[in-house]
Design a protein around this motif. Sequence first.
Motif, PDB file in Angstrom:
ATOM      1  N   ASN A 109      -0.972   2.168  12.536  1.00 46.55           N
ATOM      2  CA  ASN A 109      -2.186   2.912  12.938  1.00 46.55           C
ATOM      3  C   ASN A 109      -3.280   2.786  11.888  1.00 46.55           C
ATOM      4  OD1 ASN A 109      -0.982   3.823  15.266  1.00 46.55           O
ATOM      5  ND2 ASN A 109      -0.649   5.901  14.543  1.00 46.55           N
ATOM      6  N   LEU A 110      -2.873   2.905  10.627  1.00 40.17           N
ATOM      7  CA  LEU A 110      -3.837   2.789   9.527  1.00 40.17           C
ATOM      8  C   LEU A 110      -4.546   1.429   9.575  1.00 40.17           C
ATOM      9  CD1 LEU A 110      -4.955   3.403   6.576  1.00 40.17           C
ATOM     10  CD2 LEU A 110      -2.793   2.448   5.757  1.00 40.17           C
TER      11      LEU A 110
ATOM     12  N   ASN B  45       6.977   1.085  11.562  1.00 38.31           N
ATOM     13  CA  ASN B  45       6.123   1.866  10.660  1.00 38.31           C
ATOM     14  C   ASN B  45       4.793   2.207  11.358  1.00 38.31           C
ATOM     15  OD1 ASN B  45       4.865   3.076   8.518  1.00 38.31           O
ATOM     16  ND2 ASN B  45       5.334   1.451   7.035  1.00 38.31           N
TER      17      ASN B  45
ATOM     18  N   ARG C  21      -2.488  11.585   4.460  1.00 36.10           N
ATOM     19  CA  ARG C  21      -3.375  12.029   5.546  1.00 36.10           C
ATOM     20  C   ARG C  21      -4.658  12.677   5.023  1.00 36.10           C
ATOM     21  NH1 ARG C  21      -0.917  11.165  10.543  1.00 36.10           N
ATOM     22  NH2 ARG C  21      -2.995  11.204  11.400  1.00 36.10           N
ATOM     23  N   GLN C  22      -5.158  12.105   3.939  1.00 37.45           N
ATOM     24  CA  GLN C  22      -6.432  12.582   3.401  1.00 37.45           C
ATOM     25  C   GLN C  22      -7.398  11.430   3.146  1.00 37.45           C
ATOM     26  OE1 GLN C  22      -5.836  16.094   0.525  1.00 37.45           O
ATOM     27  NE2 GLN C  22      -3.862  15.065   0.505  1.00 37.45           N
ATOM     28  N   GLY C  23      -7.057  10.273   3.730  1.00 44.47           N
ATOM     29  CA  GLY C  23      -7.971   9.138   3.632  1.00 44.47           C
ATOM     30  C   GLY C  23      -7.810   8.279   2.388  1.00 44.47           C
TER      31      GLY C  23
ATOM     32  N   VAL D 202       0.888  -1.167   0.000  1.00 35.88           N
ATOM     33  CA  VAL D 202       0.000   0.000   0.000  1.00 35.88           C
ATOM     34  C   VAL D 202       0.923   1.213   0.000  1.00 35.88           C
ATOM     35  CG1 VAL D 202      -1.864   1.249   1.144  1.00 35.88           C
ATOM     36  CG2 VAL D 202      -1.596  -1.203   1.554  1.00 35.88           C
TER      37      VAL D 202
ATOM     38  N   LYS E  74      -6.830   1.103  12.550  1.00 37.40           N
ATOM     39  CA  LYS E  74      -8.063   1.875  12.319  1.00 37.40           C
ATOM     40  C   LYS E  74      -9.040   1.115  11.426  1.00 37.40           C
ATOM     41  CE  LYS E  74      -9.651   6.466  10.904  1.00 37.40           C
ATOM     42  NZ  LYS E  74      -9.274   7.754  10.279  1.00 37.40           N
TER      43      LYS E  74
ATOM     44  N   ALA F 292      -5.324   5.963   1.616  1.00 35.97           N
ATOM     45  CA  ALA F 292      -5.014   4.560   1.945  1.00 35.97           C
ATOM     46  C   ALA F 292      -6.255   3.870   2.505  1.00 35.97           C
ATOM     47  CB  ALA F 292      -3.858   4.499   2.938  1.00 35.97           C
ATOM     48  N   GLU F 293      -6.997   4.587   3.329  1.00 35.28           N
ATOM     49  CA  GLU F 293      -8.244   4.032   3.868  1.00 35.28           C
ATOM     50  C   GLU F 293      -9.207   3.649   2.746  1.00 35.28           C
ATOM     51  OE1 GLU F 293     -10.859   5.865   6.939  1.00 35.28           O
ATOM     52  OE2 GLU F 293      -8.978   6.625   7.758  1.00 35.28           O
TER      53      GLU F 293
ATOM     54  N   VAL G 166       1.106   5.691  -0.856  1.00 39.36           N
ATOM     55  CA  VAL G 166       0.472   6.954  -1.258  1.00 39.36           C
ATOM     56  C   VAL G 166       1.594   7.988  -1.419  1.00 39.36           C
ATOM     57  CG1 VAL G 166      -1.093   8.801  -0.481  1.00 39.36           C
ATOM     58  CG2 VAL G 166      -1.690   6.396  -0.073  1.00 39.36           C
TER      59      VAL G 166
HETATM   60  C1  LIG Z   1       1.076   4.342   5.261  1.00 35.37           C
HETATM   61  C2  LIG Z   1       0.454   5.156   4.105  1.00 35.37           C
HETATM   62  C3  LIG Z   1       0.072   4.177   2.980  1.00 35.37           C
HETATM   63  C4  LIG Z   1      -0.814   5.857   4.635  1.00 35.37           C
HETATM   64  O1  LIG Z   1      -1.449   6.520   3.559  1.00 35.37           O
HETATM   65  P1  LIG Z   1      -2.456   7.756   3.788  1.00 35.37           P
HETATM   66  O2  LIG Z   1      -3.271   7.909   2.555  1.00 35.37           O
HETATM   67  O3  LIG Z   1      -1.710   8.920   4.282  1.00 35.37           O
HETATM   68  O4  LIG Z   1      -3.376   7.202   4.977  1.00 35.37           O
HETATM   69  P2  LIG Z   1      -4.824   7.756   5.392  1.00 35.37           P
HETATM   70  O5  LIG Z   1      -4.895   9.230   5.178  1.00 35.37           O
HETATM   71  O6  LIG Z   1      -5.886   6.914   4.773  1.00 35.37           O
HETATM   72  O7  LIG Z   1      -4.763   7.485   6.966  1.00 35.37           O
HETATM   73  C5  LIG Z   1      -5.715   6.727   7.654  1.00 35.37           C
HETATM   74  C6  LIG Z   1      -5.311   6.581   9.117  1.00 35.37           C
HETATM   75  O8  LIG Z   1      -4.044   5.910   9.217  1.00 35.37           O
HETATM   76  C7  LIG Z   1      -3.289   6.457  10.314  1.00 35.37           C
HETATM   77  N1  LIG Z   1      -2.069   7.107   9.785  1.00 35.37           N
HETATM   78  C8  LIG Z   1      -1.728   7.286   8.482  1.00 35.37           C
HETATM   79  N2  LIG Z   1      -0.517   7.887   8.387  1.00 35.37           N
HETATM   80  C9  LIG Z   1      -0.094   8.101   9.645  1.00 35.37           C
HETATM   81  C10 LIG Z   1       1.079   8.689  10.199  1.00 35.37           C
HETATM   82  N3  LIG Z   1       2.061   9.179   9.414  1.00 35.37           N
HETATM   83  N4  LIG Z   1       1.203   8.738  11.546  1.00 35.37           N
HETATM   84  C11 LIG Z   1       0.246   8.251  12.347  1.00 35.37           C
HETATM   85  N5  LIG Z   1      -0.907   7.694  11.884  1.00 35.37           N
HETATM   86  C12 LIG Z   1      -1.073   7.616  10.549  1.00 35.37           C
HETATM   87  C13 LIG Z   1      -4.206   7.470  10.969  1.00 35.37           C
HETATM   88  O9  LIG Z   1      -4.948   6.752  11.946  1.00 35.37           O
HETATM   89  C14 LIG Z   1      -5.093   7.897   9.815  1.00 35.37           C
HETATM   90  O10 LIG Z   1      -6.321   8.408  10.226  1.00 35.37           O
HETATM   91  P3  LIG Z   1      -6.432   9.987  10.597  1.00 35.37           P
HETATM   92  O11 LIG Z   1      -5.782  10.750   9.477  1.00 35.37           O
HETATM   93  O12 LIG Z   1      -7.903  10.177  10.702  1.00 35.37           O
HETATM   94  O13 LIG Z   1      -5.686  10.149  11.888  1.00 35.37           O
HETATM   95  C15 LIG Z   1       1.451   6.247   3.584  1.00 35.37           C
HETATM   96  O14 LIG Z   1       1.971   6.971   4.684  1.00 35.37           O
HETATM   97  C16 LIG Z   1       2.619   5.672   2.794  1.00 35.37           C
HETATM   98  O15 LIG Z   1       2.548   5.489   1.579  1.00 35.37           O
HETATM   99  N6  LIG Z   1       3.746   5.371   3.479  1.00 35.37           N
HETATM  100  C17 LIG Z   1       4.936   4.830   2.837  1.00 35.37           C
HETATM  101  C18 LIG Z   1       4.692   3.423   2.352  1.00 35.37           C
HETATM  102  C19 LIG Z   1       4.296   2.480   3.468  1.00 35.37           C
HETATM  103  O16 LIG Z   1       4.857   2.509   4.565  1.00 35.37           O
HETATM  104  N7  LIG Z   1       3.326   1.607   3.169  1.00 35.37           N
HETATM  105  C20 LIG Z   1       2.862   0.573   4.082  1.00 35.37           C
HETATM  106  C21 LIG Z   1       3.744  -0.627   3.915  1.00 35.37           C
HETATM  107  S1  LIG Z   1       3.152  -1.998   4.862  1.00 35.37           S
END
Ligand SMILES: CC(C)(COP(=O)(O)OP(=O)(O)OC[C@H]1O[C@@H](n2cnc3c(N)ncnc32)[C@H](O)[C@@H]1OP(=O)(O)O)[C@@H](O)C(=O)NCCC(=O)NCCS
Length: 149
Positions: free
Chosen positions: A116-117, A111, A80-82, A72, A120, A84-85, A74
């Motif tokens: 957290n994602l 990570n 942080r705009q939903g 996954v 959630k 990945a969710e 982004v």
């Molecule tokens: C992890 C990742 C996919 C999250 O994508 P995103 O679109 O920002 O996630 P969302 O906006 O849908 O976040 C949903 C929830 O996840 C949690 N979350 C996401 N990023 C977070 C962060 N940096 N710190 C803490 N909580 C986080 C929160 O609970 C968040 O809800 P909230 O914004 O209401 O607090 C993104 O940070 C990424 O691409 N990271 C690098 C690649 C990676 O690590 N992938 C996962 C490999 S297993």
Amino acid sequence: MMNIIIEKMGENYLSQIAELEKTCFSTPWSENALREELANQFSRFFVALCDGQIAGYIGAHNVVGEVYITNVAVFPQFRRQGIAEALIKKLMDLSQTENAEFITLEVRKSNIGAINLYTKMGFKEVGSRKNFYENPREDALLMTYRGEI
Ligand SMILES: CC(C)(COP(=O)(O)OP(=O)(O)OC[C@H]1O[C@@H](n2cnc3c(N)ncnc32)[C@H](O)[C@@H]1OP(=O)(O)O)[C@@H](O)C(=O)NCCC(=O)NCCS
């Protein structure tokens, strides 16, 4: 609020997803590796488009009703705009349609954002794998979702 569209990933997005992999991971999947994955009958890939631009993607396999998320990611400017969710929700909906038993994944122990994602979204920690990752070497947490799928 941005306009997010989740759609099945086609070959046309491969080069942008390879860029996203490079941006997000220390051992990214190459465009060719992604192409092979996409062609696999078990693979389930979706992309997130924001105003027509690639913002993120999810890749998974469904083998005999056991869904395994491989990646996954982004782009930083869309986080942080939903997004990945929304990607995970789409995979959950498809998994339910396909009568899957559970969805599982590994994640680096450090990570916190990803952990957290998944928490959630209803995933539970079910174990760990010692030294699962290289570059840098790190343990993986194993997380599984058995909710409404
Ligand atoms: C992890 C990742 C996919 C999250 O994508 P995103 O679109 O920002 O996630 P969302 O906006 O849908 O976040 C949903 C929830 O996840 C949690 N979350 C996401 N990023 C977070 C962060 N940096 N710190 C803490 N909580 C986080 C929160 O609970 C968040 O809800 P909230 O914004 O209401 O607090 C993104 O940070 C990424 O691409 N990271 C690098 C690649 C990676 O690590 N992938 C996962 C490999 S297993």
